[in-house]
Design an enzyme around this catalytic site. Structure first.
Site, PDB file in Angstrom:
ATOM      1  N   ASP A 293       0.875  -1.163   0.000  1.00  0.00           N
ATOM      2  CA  ASP A 293       0.000   0.000   0.000  1.00  0.00           C
ATOM      3  C   ASP A 293       0.914   1.215   0.000  1.00  0.00           C
ATOM      4  OD1 ASP A 293      -1.606   2.177   0.555  1.00  0.00           O
ATOM      5  OD2 ASP A 293      -2.769   1.183   2.111  1.00  0.00           O
TER       6      ASP A 293
ATOM      7  N   TYR B 129      -6.850  15.939 -10.173  1.00  0.00           N
ATOM      8  CA  TYR B 129      -6.070  14.889 -10.817  1.00  0.00           C
ATOM      9  C   TYR B 129      -4.960  15.472 -11.690  1.00  0.00           C
ATOM     10  CZ  TYR B 129      -4.777  11.111 -13.965  1.00  0.00           C
ATOM     11  OH  TYR B 129      -4.055  10.196 -14.698  1.00  0.00           O
TER      12      TYR B 129
ATOM     13  N   LYS C  55      -0.610  15.254 -11.410  1.00  0.00           N
ATOM     14  CA  LYS C  55       0.319  14.762 -12.423  1.00  0.00           C
ATOM     15  C   LYS C  55       1.320  15.832 -12.833  1.00  0.00           C
ATOM     16  CE  LYS C  55      -1.239  10.580 -12.642  1.00  0.00           C
ATOM     17  NZ  LYS C  55      -0.419   9.444 -12.145  1.00  0.00           N
TER      18      LYS C  55
ATOM     19  N   THR D 228      -9.735   1.455 -18.913  1.00  0.00           N
ATOM     20  CA  THR D 228      -9.635   0.719 -17.656  1.00  0.00           C
ATOM     21  C   THR D 228     -10.755   1.185 -16.734  1.00  0.00           C
ATOM     22  OG1 THR D 228      -8.236   2.333 -16.506  1.00  0.00           O
ATOM     23  CG2 THR D 228      -7.102   0.699 -17.876  1.00  0.00           C
TER      24      THR D 228
END
Length: 243
Positions: free
Chosen positions: A63, A166, A170, A201
């Protein structure tokens, strides 16, 4: 079970599904002993068993947001090999659990922190934990799985709806990649970013236009760069991206 001294080793985080699983499979096919990192033991064991046909794939419980888990994974891998040749920081999340898309003016800082814990801070924790093993390699390679959405230019932040949390995680990851590359420039380690493109995905509800195998290709290539290859760069396929 230990690895042969001349066989290369790799750790792929978040590798029980999607792009990470495809990267693990590709590296195994190329002859690596691959440590498949996953935080869910049942899913990790199942994925490793499925990939046995591709080569030497071994599950390791990891993890990336738990410092004790990171340390235990490092100890488990070090008990089987004296070095790590490749680290692929693939584990990532799109949003905080249970949260929905928000415009930047509506975003909640606590939700951003959760995303950054996995997409940014965990990359630093895992990379630093495994750095001693990477430095023992004759050609250590670190590949950070990123996204074109991390760009602040026309191909990134200005495409589609503004997904500040998000995308900015990045952007931070790309900066981290550059700083690691600079600090390790006098060593045998190269650090690059891999942007897999819009891959179908569960990360995006399978809306992507690429297969996981296609998306994994750039990371697999960067994991095996020669000594004259680049460092501190982000690629999609063979194209260097501007950030």
């Amino acid at each position: 079970m230990t690895t042969h001294a001349n066989k290369k080793t790799a750790l792929v985080t978040g590798a029980n599904k999607g792009i990470g699983k495809a990267i693990a499979a590709g590296l195994a096919r190329d002859g690596f002993t691959v440590f498949l990192g996953a935080r869910d033991s049942e899913k990790g064991h199942a994925a490793a068993a499925e990939l046995k046909a591709e080569g030497d794939v071994r599950f390791v419980l990891l993890d990336v947001t738990d410092s004790a888990s990171v340390q235990s994974a490092r100890e488990a891998i070090e008990s089987e090999t004296d070095r790590l040749d490749v680290l692929v920081n693939n584990a990532g999340i799109a949003s905080a659990p249970g949260s929905r898309f928000k415009e930047p003016a509506e975003e909640i800082a606590a939700s951003m922190r959760i995303v950054y814990e996995t997409n940014v801070f965990a990359v630093v924790a895992v990379t630093n934990a495994f750095m001693p093993l990477l430095l023992r390699s004759d050609a250590g390679r670190i590949v950070n799985v990123t996204s074109k959405r991390g760009s602040i230019g026309e191909e990134g932040a200005w495409v589609g709806r503004p997904n500040m949390t998000y995308s900015s995680s990045k952007t931070a990851l790309n900066a981290i990649t550059a700083h690691y590359a600079r600090s390790l420039s006098a060593t045998n380690i190269k650090v690059n970013g891999a942007a897999p493109g819009h891959v179908a995905t569960d990360f995006n509800g399978f809306r992507g236009t690429r297969t996981p195998d296609k998306g994994a290709e750039v990371a697999i290539r960067l994991a095996q760069l020669g000594k004259d290859g680049p460092t501190g760069v982000v690629f999609e396929d063979d194209q260097q991206l501007a950030w």
